[in-house]
Scaffold this motif. Structure first.
Motif, PDB file in Angstrom:
ATOM      1  N   ILE A  59       5.807  29.967  32.658  1.00 44.73           N
ATOM      2  CA  ILE A  59       7.052  30.709  32.487  1.00 44.73           C
ATOM      3  C   ILE A  59       7.452  31.447  33.751  1.00 44.73           C
ATOM      4  N   ASN A  60       6.528  31.593  34.701  1.00 41.96           N
ATOM      5  CA  ASN A  60       6.875  32.198  35.984  1.00 41.96           C
ATOM      6  C   ASN A  60       7.698  31.259  36.854  1.00 41.96           C
ATOM      7  N   ASN A  61       7.883  30.016  36.408  1.00 36.41           N
ATOM      8  CA  ASN A  61       8.712  29.046  37.129  1.00 36.41           C
ATOM      9  C   ASN A  61      10.177  29.119  36.733  1.00 36.41           C
ATOM     10  N   VAL A  62      10.545  30.114  35.914  1.00 33.57           N
ATOM     11  CA  VAL A  62      11.948  30.289  35.539  1.00 33.57           C
ATOM     12  C   VAL A  62      12.304  31.771  35.681  1.00 33.57           C
ATOM     13  N   ASP A  63      13.490  32.029  36.234  1.00 31.82           N
ATOM     14  CA  ASP A  63      14.005  33.382  36.380  1.00 31.82           C
ATOM     15  C   ASP A  63      15.295  33.501  35.595  1.00 31.82           C
ATOM     16  N   VAL A  64      15.465  34.651  34.939  1.00 35.08           N
ATOM     17  CA  VAL A  64      16.675  34.935  34.171  1.00 35.08           C
ATOM     18  C   VAL A  64      17.313  36.179  34.784  1.00 35.08           C
ATOM     19  N   PHE A  65      18.593  36.061  35.139  1.00 31.30           N
ATOM     20  CA  PHE A  65      19.333  37.175  35.728  1.00 31.30           C
ATOM     21  C   PHE A  65      20.546  37.490  34.856  1.00 31.30           C
ATOM     22  N   ILE A  66      20.813  38.776  34.676  1.00 30.08           N
ATOM     23  CA  ILE A  66      21.992  39.231  33.949  1.00 30.08           C
ATOM     24  C   ILE A  66      22.877  39.974  34.931  1.00 30.08           C
ATOM     25  N   ASP A  67      24.160  39.667  34.906  1.00 32.04           N
ATOM     26  CA  ASP A  67      25.129  40.372  35.729  1.00 32.04           C
ATOM     27  C   ASP A  67      26.369  40.646  34.894  1.00 32.04           C
ATOM     28  N   TYR A  68      26.355  41.773  34.192  1.00 29.46           N
ATOM     29  CA  TYR A  68      27.460  42.266  33.390  1.00 29.46           C
ATOM     30  C   TYR A  68      27.863  41.299  32.272  1.00 29.46           C
ATOM     31  N   GLN A  69      28.587  40.225  32.605  1.00 33.23           N
ATOM     32  CA  GLN A  69      29.075  39.290  31.593  1.00 33.23           C
ATOM     33  C   GLN A  69      28.685  37.854  31.912  1.00 33.23           C
ATOM     34  N   SER A  70      27.606  37.681  32.660  1.00 32.62           N
ATOM     35  CA  SER A  70      27.122  36.330  32.944  1.00 32.62           C
ATOM     36  C   SER A  70      25.597  36.315  32.949  1.00 32.62           C
ATOM     37  N   LEU A  71      25.072  35.158  32.664  1.00 31.20           N
ATOM     38  CA  LEU A  71      23.636  34.916  32.615  1.00 31.20           C
ATOM     39  C   LEU A  71      23.341  33.788  33.587  1.00 31.20           C
ATOM     40  N   GLU A  72      22.333  33.975  34.420  1.00 35.96           N
ATOM     41  CA  GLU A  72      21.973  32.934  35.372  1.00 35.96           C
ATOM     42  C   GLU A  72      20.518  32.539  35.160  1.00 35.96           C
ATOM     43  N   LEU A  73      20.282  31.233  35.115  1.00 36.56           N
ATOM     44  CA  LEU A  73      18.937  30.689  34.951  1.00 36.56           C
ATOM     45  C   LEU A  73      18.593  29.890  36.205  1.00 36.56           C
ATOM     46  N   ARG A  74      17.428  30.162  36.765  1.00 38.09           N
ATOM     47  CA  ARG A  74      16.936  29.424  37.934  1.00 38.09           C
ATOM     48  C   ARG A  74      15.479  29.096  37.692  1.00 38.09           C
ATOM     49  N   GLY A  75      15.097  27.906  38.088  1.00 37.79           N
ATOM     50  CA  GLY A  75      13.699  27.567  37.892  1.00 37.79           C
ATOM     51  C   GLY A  75      13.331  26.212  38.422  1.00 37.79           C
ATOM     52  N   ASN A  76      12.143  25.792  38.026  1.00 30.77           N
ATOM     53  CA  ASN A  76      11.598  24.528  38.490  1.00 30.77           C
ATOM     54  C   ASN A  76      10.785  23.884  37.372  1.00 30.77           C
ATOM     55  N   VAL A  77      11.067  22.618  37.124  1.00 31.88           N
ATOM     56  CA  VAL A  77      10.307  21.834  36.151  1.00 31.88           C
ATOM     57  C   VAL A  77       9.574  20.740  36.925  1.00 31.88           C
ATOM     58  N   ASN A  78       8.274  20.630  36.687  1.00 27.71           N
ATOM     59  CA  ASN A  78       7.466  19.641  37.394  1.00 27.71           C
ATOM     60  C   ASN A  78       6.853  18.689  36.373  1.00 27.71           C
ATOM     61  N   LEU A  79       7.386  17.477  36.309  1.00 25.06           N
ATOM     62  CA  LEU A  79       6.902  16.477  35.349  1.00 25.06           C
ATOM     63  C   LEU A  79       6.150  15.339  36.034  1.00 25.06           C
ATOM     64  N   LYS A  80       5.420  15.637  37.079  1.00 21.94           N
ATOM     65  CA  LYS A  80       4.673  14.606  37.806  1.00 21.94           C
ATOM     66  C   LYS A  80       3.282  14.449  37.196  1.00 21.94           C
ATOM     67  N   TYR A  81       2.826  13.211  37.155  1.00 25.91           N
ATOM     68  CA  TYR A  81       1.492  12.914  36.654  1.00 25.91           C
ATOM     69  C   TYR A  81       0.683  12.293  37.770  1.00 25.91           C
ATOM     70  N   LYS A  82      -0.390  12.987  38.151  1.00 23.68           N
ATOM     71  CA  LYS A  82      -1.240  12.566  39.258  1.00 23.68           C
ATOM     72  C   LYS A  82      -1.826  11.183  38.984  1.00 23.68           C
ATOM     73  N   GLY A  83      -1.679  10.307  39.971  1.00 23.67           N
ATOM     74  CA  GLY A  83      -2.226   8.960  39.860  1.00 23.67           C
ATOM     75  C   GLY A  83      -1.278   7.960  39.210  1.00 23.67           C
ATOM     76  N   PHE A  84      -0.108   8.411  38.751  1.00 23.08           N
ATOM     77  CA  PHE A  84       0.864   7.529  38.120  1.00 23.08           C
ATOM     78  C   PHE A  84       2.121   7.428  38.972  1.00 23.08           C
ATOM     79  N   LYS A  85       2.747   6.264  38.930  1.00 19.16           N
ATOM     80  CA  LYS A  85       3.998   6.036  39.637  1.00 19.16           C
ATOM     81  C   LYS A  85       5.138   6.062  38.620  1.00 19.16           C
ATOM     82  N   LEU A  86       6.198   6.799  38.918  1.00 25.61           N
ATOM     83  CA  LEU A  86       7.361   6.903  38.042  1.00 25.61           C
ATOM     84  C   LEU A  86       8.176   5.611  38.127  1.00 25.61           C
ATOM     85  N   ILE A  87       8.411   4.954  36.990  1.00 24.18           N
ATOM     86  CA  ILE A  87       9.183   3.705  36.993  1.00 24.18           C
ATOM     87  C   ILE A  87      10.482   3.807  36.210  1.00 24.18           C
TER      88      ILE A  87
END
Length: 144
Positions: A59-87
């Motif tokens: 959960i430390n890979n996502v940040d949530v920011f509030i600015d009055y009337q807006s919400l901002e989401l920033r983060g990183n998703v890592n779906l890599k599997y060691k030893g496998f090639k994405l096809i």
């Protein structure tokens, strides 16, 4: 303003013009830039924002920011599997940023965010201005 608010209407019109299921092959590419997908629910004084972020291992890979009337989401998703090639690549993987305009201003000190089963759940409370406070304005005299 959400550019995909009327997506279903656009899809029906384009499918009618170009043939049924014309956009199916393009839909993942077009929607890829709007990650995470969100639902916003409201009452008169509260908001619930659900953000679909599967594969978030830390959960430390996502940040949530509030600015009055807006919400901002920033983060990183890592779906890599060691030893496998994405096809085949259809699931979002990598850095994301998303800004969501909220229907009303929210309190910055009353926010609850949880992550469960791939959903980031953010509970917000409406900022109700205190109309009863009066502010005295100082008047400065300008000498001639």
């Amino acid at each position: 303003m959400d550019p995909f608010k009327n997506w279903q209407d656009w899809r029906k019109n384009l499918d009618a013009f170009f043939g049924e299921n014309f956009l199916s092959s393009f839909e993942n590419i077009l929607l890829y830039n709007y990650f995470p997908q969100v639902n916003v629910y409201k009452t008169d004084n509260e908001l619930i924002v659900l953000a679909n972020i599967p594969g978030l291992n830390d959960i430390n890979n996502v940040d949530v920011f509030i600015d009055y009337q807006s919400l901002e989401l920033r983060g990183n998703v890592n779906l890599k599997y060691k030893g496998f090639k994405l096809i085949q690549d259809e699931l979002f993987n990598g850095h994301f940023e998303r800004k969501i305009n909220l229907p009303y201003p929210v309190k910055e000190d009353r926010i609850d965010a949880t992550y469960q089963n791939g959903l980031l759940i953010i509970h917000l409370h409406r900022l109700i201005p205190d109309d009863h406070r009066r502010h005295k304005i100082e008047i400065k005299k300008i000498e001639e």
